[in-house]
Design a protein around this motif. Sequence first.
Motif, PDB file in Angstrom:
ATOM      1  N   PHE A  87       0.978  -0.943   0.057  1.00  0.00           N
ATOM      2  CA  PHE A  87      -0.232   0.087   0.178  1.00  0.00           C
ATOM      3  C   PHE A  87       0.952   1.135   0.119  1.00  0.00           C
ATOM      4  CE2 PHE A  87       0.918  -0.448   4.515  1.00  0.00           C
ATOM      5  CZ  PHE A  87       1.095   0.908   4.882  1.00  0.00           C
ATOM      6  N   GLY A  88       0.523   2.534  -0.213  1.00  0.00           N
ATOM      7  CA  GLY A  88       0.918   3.719  -0.533  1.00  0.00           C
ATOM      8  C   GLY A  88       1.238   4.228   1.345  1.00  0.00           C
ATOM      9  N   PHE A  89       2.539   3.974   1.641  1.00  0.00           N
ATOM     10  CA  PHE A  89       2.730   4.360   3.092  1.00  0.00           C
ATOM     11  C   PHE A  89       3.159   5.952   3.296  1.00  0.00           C
ATOM     12  CE2 PHE A  89       5.992   4.821   6.140  1.00  0.00           C
ATOM     13  CZ  PHE A  89       5.187   4.595   7.363  1.00  0.00           C
ATOM     14  N   VAL A  90       3.792   6.183   2.066  1.00  0.00           N
ATOM     15  CA  VAL A  90       3.958   7.612   2.198  1.00  0.00           C
ATOM     16  C   VAL A  90       3.516   8.393   0.807  1.00  0.00           C
ATOM     17  CG1 VAL A  90       5.836   9.631   2.107  1.00  0.00           C
ATOM     18  CG2 VAL A  90       6.112   7.613   3.456  1.00  0.00           C
ATOM     19  N   TYR A  91       2.815   9.241   0.823  1.00  0.00           N
ATOM     20  CA  TYR A  91       2.447   9.907  -0.556  1.00  0.00           C
ATOM     21  C   TYR A  91       2.237  11.504  -0.395  1.00  0.00           C
ATOM     22  CZ  TYR A  91       0.085   9.730  -4.976  1.00  0.00           C
ATOM     23  OH  TYR A  91      -0.257   9.677  -6.431  1.00  0.00           O
ATOM     24  N   TYR A 131       1.142  18.611   0.094  1.00  0.00           N
ATOM     25  CA  TYR A 131      -0.054  17.769   0.631  1.00  0.00           C
ATOM     26  C   TYR A 131       0.332  16.329   1.018  1.00  0.00           C
ATOM     27  CZ  TYR A 131      -3.807  21.160  -0.451  1.00  0.00           C
ATOM     28  OH  TYR A 131      -4.659  22.281  -0.563  1.00  0.00           O
ATOM     29  N   THR A 132       0.289  15.739   1.900  1.00  0.00           N
ATOM     30  CA  THR A 132       0.358  14.527   2.617  1.00  0.00           C
ATOM     31  C   THR A 132      -0.782  13.483   2.113  1.00  0.00           C
ATOM     32  OG1 THR A 132      -0.143  14.853   4.618  1.00  0.00           O
ATOM     33  CG2 THR A 132       1.992  15.449   4.101  1.00  0.00           C
ATOM     34  N   LYS A 133      -0.559  12.339   2.550  1.00  0.00           N
ATOM     35  CA  LYS A 133      -1.236  11.398   2.285  1.00  0.00           C
ATOM     36  C   LYS A 133      -2.523  11.530   3.084  1.00  0.00           C
ATOM     37  CE  LYS A 133      -2.204   6.394   3.022  1.00  0.00           C
ATOM     38  NZ  LYS A 133      -1.759   5.046   3.274  1.00  0.00           N
ATOM     39  N   ALA A 134      -2.427  12.142   4.254  1.00  0.00           N
ATOM     40  CA  ALA A 134      -3.671  12.416   5.325  1.00  0.00           C
ATOM     41  C   ALA A 134      -4.647  13.481   4.905  1.00  0.00           C
ATOM     42  CB  ALA A 134      -3.247  12.886   6.686  1.00  0.00           C
TER      43      ALA A 134
END
Length: 227
Positions: A87-91, A131-134
Amino acid sequence: MGILSGLGGFKVTLKQIGEPRVTRQYPEEKRPKPPRFHGRHVLNRYPDGMEKCIGCELCAGVCPARCIYVRGADNDPDAPVSPGERFGFVYEINYLRCIHCDLCVEACPTEAITESKMFEFSFTNREDAIYTKAELVVDDEGHPRRMPFEDWQDEDEEDTSGWVRATAPSGDPHFEGVVGWSGELGHGIRLPERGQSEISEDEMAATFRLREVLADRISRKIGGKVW
């Protein structure tokens, strides 16, 4: 004579005085945005809530502005974040660099990243522009997370995957009306776009099977025999 010839330059201006005005009082009045509008990105989820991003980094690799940073990680078998192994851990997306070309959307194999219609956002510092994954992953109801420095309209989160559906037929009208994408949390399977053929909206509602259409296209190309 020189003065009169100079006034000729105002001919076009004076001609427009009696014409209806098309000026909008922005930002109070805003014009509708097209379905395929390129705005701020969102990371989608499947209808069961699992994330679509698998951390493959194809979006980062194809990005011409090098504004996307992705790192994948292995899924916990007992509590997976997305289907599959990773899965995408950091985006992260740096909007000081992003040119909204939509190549990341084209490259994504799982339709995880798409673009909304929201483009009116400004930053007072560089950290807010990253922008981060959150901030990118849609919430538990499938809606984009709205930041305080963004000016969202109700229509901005509609058809967030419009570009995916528009390019799915690849210019072939035989594929219009064929669903080739997965469902989205809060929206289900979105309807295809129309406009390449005479297929009505009733006939377009996901009634065609992709395999049948492919077989028909192959048989046409190799003399009626499917290999």
